[in-house]
Design an enzyme around this catalytic site. Sequence first.
Site, PDB file in Angstrom:
ATOM      1  CB  CYS A 195      63.075  -9.183  83.628  1.00  0.00           C
ATOM      2  SG  CYS A 195      61.249  -8.434  84.094  1.00  0.00           S
ATOM      3  NE  ARG A 223      66.380 -10.352  78.607  1.00  0.00           N
ATOM      4  CZ  ARG A 223      66.849 -11.641  78.972  1.00  0.00           C
ATOM      5  NH1 ARG A 223      67.764 -12.111  78.142  1.00  0.00           N
ATOM      6  NH2 ARG A 223      66.077 -12.165  80.473  1.00  0.00           N
ATOM      7  CD1 TRP A 240      57.297 -10.823  80.340  1.00  0.00           C
ATOM      8  CD2 TRP A 240      57.072 -10.476  78.497  1.00  0.00           C
ATOM      9  NE1 TRP A 240      56.724 -11.975  80.367  1.00  0.00           N
ATOM     10  CE2 TRP A 240      55.809 -11.319  78.886  1.00  0.00           C
ATOM     11  CE3 TRP A 240      57.404  -8.744  77.445  1.00  0.00           C
ATOM     12  CZ2 TRP A 240      55.216 -11.135  77.758  1.00  0.00           C
ATOM     13  CZ3 TRP A 240      56.673  -9.128  76.618  1.00  0.00           C
ATOM     14  CH2 TRP A 240      55.574 -10.139  76.628  1.00  0.00           C
ATOM     15  CG  ASN A 249      63.895 -12.318  84.702  1.00  0.00           C
ATOM     16  OD1 ASN A 249      62.788 -12.076  84.939  1.00  0.00           O
ATOM     17  ND2 ASN A 249      65.235 -12.831  83.692  1.00  0.00           N
ATOM     18  N   GLY A 250      61.830 -12.717  87.227  1.00  0.00           N
ATOM     19  CA  GLY A 250      61.090 -13.979  87.816  1.00  0.00           C
ATOM     20  C   GLY A 250      59.921 -13.960  88.949  1.00  0.00           C
ATOM     21  CD  GLU A 270      50.793 -25.150  66.316  1.00  0.00           C
ATOM     22  OE1 GLU A 270      52.345 -24.504  66.712  1.00  0.00           O
ATOM     23  OE2 GLU A 270      50.558 -24.459  65.764  1.00  0.00           O
ATOM     24  CE  LYS A 278      54.769 -22.830  65.424  1.00  0.00           C
ATOM     25  NZ  LYS A 278      53.692 -21.882  65.182  1.00  0.00           N
ATOM     26  CD  GLU A 338      53.720 -19.818  61.942  1.00  0.00           C
ATOM     27  OE1 GLU A 338      53.185 -19.243  61.835  1.00  0.00           O
ATOM     28  OE2 GLU A 338      53.818 -21.212  62.798  1.00  0.00           O
ATOM     29  CG  HIS A 381      35.647 -40.625  54.728  1.00  0.00           C
ATOM     30  ND1 HIS A 381      34.775 -40.575  53.963  1.00  0.00           N
ATOM     31  CD2 HIS A 381      36.210 -41.067  55.840  1.00  0.00           C
ATOM     32  CE1 HIS A 381      33.960 -41.801  55.132  1.00  0.00           C
ATOM     33  NE2 HIS A 381      34.951 -41.757  55.665  1.00  0.00           N
ATOM     34  CE  LYS A 435      55.050 -13.761  69.089  1.00  0.00           C
ATOM     35  NZ  LYS A 435      55.561 -15.189  68.375  1.00  0.00           N
TER      36      LYS A 435
END
Length: 609
Positions: A2, A27, A74, A100-101, A482, A486, A489, A505, A604
Amino acid sequence: MCGIVGYVGNAQAAPFLLDGMSKLEYRGYDSAGIAVYEKGKIRVEKCVGRLDALRHKLEGRMPEGSMGIGHTRWATHGRPSDRNSHPHTDESGDFVVVHNGIIENYLMLKEKLIAKGQKFSSDTDTEIVAHLFADFYEGDMEEAVKKVLKTIEGSYSLVFMCAAEPDKLICTKKDNPLIIGLGEGENFIASDIPAIIAKTRRTYIMSDGEIATVTKDGVWVQDINGTPITKKVFEVNWNAEAAEKGGFEHFMLKEIYEQPKAIKDTMRGRLAENGTEINFTELGWTPEDFTGISKIFIVACGTAYHAGIVGKYYLENLARIPVEVDIASEFRYRNPLVDANCLTIVISQSGETIDTLAALKEAKRLGSRTLAVTNVVGSSIAREADQVVYTYAGPEIAVASTKAYTTQLLVMLMLAVYVGRLRGTLDGNKADALAKGLHKVPEQLHDMLENVDQIKVFARHYGSSLDAFFLGRSLDYAVALEGALKLKEISYIHAEAYAAGELKHGTLALIVEGVPVIVLATQEDVYDKTVSNLQEVKAREAMVIAIALEGDDSIAKYADHVIYIPRADKELAPILAVLPLQLLAYYAALTRGCDVDKPRNLAKSVTVE
């Protein structure tokens, strides 16, 4: 995360509040609102949606007053809506807060206040703070705020406003950022520097437990016991663009460095702060809930799919339930063998991934129980699933996911421990050891981020490579997937991940002199086999970078370079081991001059097939 703004001075508050909130839009948020002291009362205006919706609502009727607070929300508790938007008030409207929290004990406090006759108008945890503020107020804002802070538990940045004391704002923080901007005849409050950088560069950076009383003429800071605190002025020397990124060159790097906090926030309220009990009160599961579950499906896309592969290891080994992991775009078209004896877990950072949403609907149509793991409250996937576990990573701006992935791993591990204990398949000592290890993870990640020079050197040296390979076994293989994603991309280096045992193999044909091979060797039960595979690629003159546990001196005999991660239980290693892979990808992309935050051809949130 937030956004918070506050103003007290001689000018009109509303224009600054709206402008400051616009500087915090990066944000991420789902609603916005302001509160301004106007003609003896506090006027609150708020609505769901973008800041433009609030501006449109205020056209021709802008609040007039020289003190106010604003907020971009948020969602963490209660879906995005007008009534869940901030600021929040008590019933009288005379006591107002922005937050915020996460207030962990809000439900218990809410029940107590309802029993006293108080009425609530939202589903949020924040509203409890406004009601407590009113309940404790006896003519002294500072004393009321201190009583509130002694009552609530959790994380917060808070700003308080009271109609009876129209010359001051009070703010405080714990585990969430808050700053005070120092002006002439006016002062400012914000959750981040971009909100105030156009007005002043002289700031106080608030520390946990500090309480600041802010008027137009000055700022007084004390602790909860009333002891005065002398603050040092911090002069901001960033430009506006750098300020949005917190001084980091890119949002991706900022989000990598936010991972210790994101891990803490996701554990908060689920892992006992000074204990070992893991609990998901939002699920309320009992042993009986699993008597009929014969299989779990995990369905996701991209990075979330890789988190699902790790989740399969966790659930099968700790909860002893068969797990199948599917790419969402394949699951929805393959006529899966799903029925009422299944639990389907879908993972999505945004909660809007179209293939994952379609797979979720298909699983429900087939009779499966469904659980969503997502970062966005009120998202389509969160609304569609039977139950939801939220990661509290905060908004991710960069396209390449970092902190969302690590919090997904964390949730999957905690779920596996939780279900394992419910089913009686997980030894209590093992569960306690994992919980104790989880307490250490934020600090371990923080310590790793303090020393990244070695990774920068590797990235500069190998950033010109056309190909790279990632190898691992067991959980290391899942993390290798992963790491390869990264790298390709954001740096556009062709990268592939393989289970190390698959080398013979076909993959060995691609291993040639000088090609970078990143070998993960953090899983001690398959360590010897992994080192044997490492030697195979080294024999073909590959350039080997090993990711290993601290204290593993022997691996340096076989690898060209070693990046060490803190020693931890094998289940915790994936959360730690992915960090150097994220940084390798980031610095390789810098070396190649790539647009780190917005890689070509990618979005995104994938909301179309």
